[in-house]
Design an enzyme around this catalytic site. Structure first.
Site, PDB file in Angstrom:
ATOM      1  N   ARG A  98       0.857  -1.190   0.000  1.00 53.22           N
ATOM      2  CA  ARG A  98       0.000   0.000   0.000  1.00 53.22           C
ATOM      3  C   ARG A  98       0.887   1.231   0.000  1.00 53.22           C
ATOM      4  O   ARG A  98       1.485   1.568  -0.996  1.00 53.22           O
ATOM      5  CB  ARG A  98      -0.938  -0.028   1.216  1.00 53.22           C
ATOM      6  CG  ARG A  98      -2.060  -1.023   1.061  1.00 53.22           C
ATOM      7  CD  ARG A  98      -2.722  -1.334   2.363  1.00 53.22           C
ATOM      8  NE  ARG A  98      -1.814  -2.047   3.256  1.00 53.22           N
ATOM      9  CZ  ARG A  98      -2.160  -2.616   4.385  1.00 53.22           C
ATOM     10  NH1 ARG A  98      -3.397  -2.553   4.798  1.00 53.22           N
ATOM     11  NH2 ARG A  98      -1.273  -3.263   5.118  1.00 53.22           N
ATOM     12  N   SER A 136      -7.206  -4.107   7.504  1.00 52.60           N
ATOM     13  CA  SER A 136      -8.088  -4.902   8.360  1.00 52.60           C
ATOM     14  C   SER A 136      -8.281  -4.228   9.716  1.00 52.60           C
ATOM     15  O   SER A 136      -9.387  -4.182  10.248  1.00 52.60           O
ATOM     16  CB  SER A 136      -7.494  -6.291   8.594  1.00 52.60           C
ATOM     17  OG  SER A 136      -7.360  -6.977   7.395  1.00 52.60           O
TER      18      SER A 136
HETATM   19  P1  ADP Z   1      -3.571  -6.232   7.201  1.00 53.47           P
HETATM   20  O1  ADP Z   1      -2.239  -5.508   7.007  1.00 53.47           O
HETATM   21  O2  ADP Z   1      -4.722  -5.507   6.579  1.00 53.47           O
HETATM   22  O3  ADP Z   1      -3.821  -6.733   8.596  1.00 53.47           O
HETATM   23  P2  ADP Z   1      -2.685  -8.829   6.399  1.00 53.47           P
HETATM   24  O4  ADP Z   1      -1.674  -8.975   7.470  1.00 53.47           O
HETATM   25  O5  ADP Z   1      -3.710  -9.865   6.333  1.00 53.47           O
HETATM   26  O6  ADP Z   1      -3.470  -7.488   6.332  1.00 53.47           O
HETATM   27  O7  ADP Z   1      -1.923  -8.634   5.020  1.00 53.47           O
HETATM   28  C1  ADP Z   1      -1.651  -9.622   4.109  1.00 53.47           C
HETATM   29  C2  ADP Z   1      -1.047  -8.990   2.874  1.00 53.47           C
HETATM   30  O8  ADP Z   1      -2.044  -8.236   2.213  1.00 53.47           O
HETATM   31  C3  ADP Z   1       0.096  -8.006   3.129  1.00 53.47           C
HETATM   32  O9  ADP Z   1       1.040  -8.144   2.096  1.00 53.47           O
HETATM   33  C4  ADP Z   1      -0.559  -6.668   3.067  1.00 53.47           C
HETATM   34  O10 ADP Z   1       0.346  -5.657   2.663  1.00 53.47           O
HETATM   35  C5  ADP Z   1      -1.589  -6.928   1.978  1.00 53.47           C
HETATM   36  N1  ADP Z   1      -2.706  -5.997   2.061  1.00 53.47           N
HETATM   37  C6  ADP Z   1      -3.447  -5.710   3.144  1.00 53.47           C
HETATM   38  N2  ADP Z   1      -4.380  -4.783   2.847  1.00 53.47           N
HETATM   39  C7  ADP Z   1      -4.213  -4.472   1.533  1.00 53.47           C
HETATM   40  C8  ADP Z   1      -4.844  -3.557   0.631  1.00 53.47           C
HETATM   41  N3  ADP Z   1      -5.824  -2.746   1.035  1.00 53.47           N
HETATM   42  N4  ADP Z   1      -4.424  -3.512  -0.667  1.00 53.47           N
HETATM   43  C9  ADP Z   1      -3.401  -4.308  -1.058  1.00 53.47           C
HETATM   44  N5  ADP Z   1      -2.747  -5.188  -0.258  1.00 53.47           N
HETATM   45  C10 ADP Z   1      -3.136  -5.263   1.016  1.00 53.47           C
END
Ligand code: ADP
Length: 170
Positions: A98, A136
Site C-alpha cells: 500500500r 483490516s
Molecule cells: P492487514 O495488514 O490488513 O492486517 P494482512 O496482514 O492480512 O493485512 O496482510 C496480508 C497482505 O495483504 C500483506 O502483504 C498486506 O500488505 C496486503 N494488504 C493488506 N491490505 C491491503 C490492501 N488494502 N491492498 C493491497 N494489499 C493489502
C-alpha cells in the site's frame, strides 16, 4: 531453479486476513490470473492484538469470497512461510504494497525469506488506489464502533460479521 515454461507456477499469499477486505481480494483476483495455483495462507500474527475471527472462520470467508476462482485455495499457515511455500511446491510469495509505511517491513520480510530459501521469490503487487487506505485493523475498529464498512469489504465478510454480532447477543 527457474520455473520452466512447462512447470506449474504456484504462489502463496500469506496474511492474517482478520478480516478479509477488498484490498486482499483485489490482490487474490490479480494473482490468480498470474499463477496456475494460488494458495492463500492464513496465519495468526503473534504481534497483532487479539483476533476478531478464528482461523477457521477466516478460511470460511476466504473460501466463500474466492469461490469463482477454481485455482485458489485457502489453507491455514503454521510455521515459517518459506517452509510452507516449499511444502506446497510454490516458487513465489505474494505480498500487497500500500503506502510507504508498508515498504520497510515488507522489504525486511522479503529479504529474510530470501535468505531462508533463495529458490522462492517474493512478488509485490501495488494496491489498487481505491484500497490504499483499507486495512483490516482500521475496518475492524470502524465496525466495532458501529460504522458502515460495506464499501471496503466483500459480502462474505459482512455475513461473517453479522454472525459475530448474533453470537454476541445470544
Ligand atoms: P492487514 O495488514 O490488513 O492486517 P494482512 O496482514 O492480512 O493485512 O496482510 C496480508 C497482505 O495483504 C500483506 O502483504 C498486506 O500488505 C496486503 N494488504 C493488506 N491490505 C491491503 C490492501 N488494502 N491492498 C493491497 N494489499 C493489502
Amino acid at each position: 531453479m527457474a520455473p520452466s515454461s512447462g512447470q506449474t507456477r504456484i504462489a502463496v499469499y500469506p496474511g492474517s486476513f482478520d478480516l478479509l477486505t477488498n484490498g486482499h481480494l483485489d490482490i487474490i483476483r490479480r494473482s490468480q490470473k498470474l499463477f496456475d495455483r494460488l494458495v492463500v495462507a492464513v496465519g495468526n500474527n503473534a504481534t497483532k492484538a487479539a483476533p476478531l475471527f478464528t482461523v477457521g472462520e477466516r478460511l470460511d470467508v476466504l473460501r466463500e469470497a474466492t469461490r469463482e476462482w477454481s485455482n485458489v485455495e485457502a489453507v491455514e499457515l503454521r510455521g515459517l512461510t518459506v517452509e510452507f511455500a516449499a511444502a506446497n511446491r510454490a516458487q513465489f510469495i505474494i505480498r500487497g504494497l500500500r503506502a510507504i509505511s508498508d515498504y520497510e517491513f515488507e522489504l525486511q520480510l522479503a529479504l529474510m525469506n530470501h535468505k531462508l530459501n533463495t529458490e522462492i521469490e517474493t512478488i509485490f503487487l501495488a494496491a489498487d488506489p481505491a484500497n490504499i487506505f483499507v486495512s483490516s485493523r482500521v475496518i475492524r475498529d470502524v465496525w466495532r464502533h458501529g460504522g458502515d464498512i460495506a464499501e471496503f469489504v466483500p459480502a462474505a465478510t459482512i455475513r461473517a460479521l453479522e454472525r459475530k454480532s448474533e453470537q454476541k447477543v445470544s
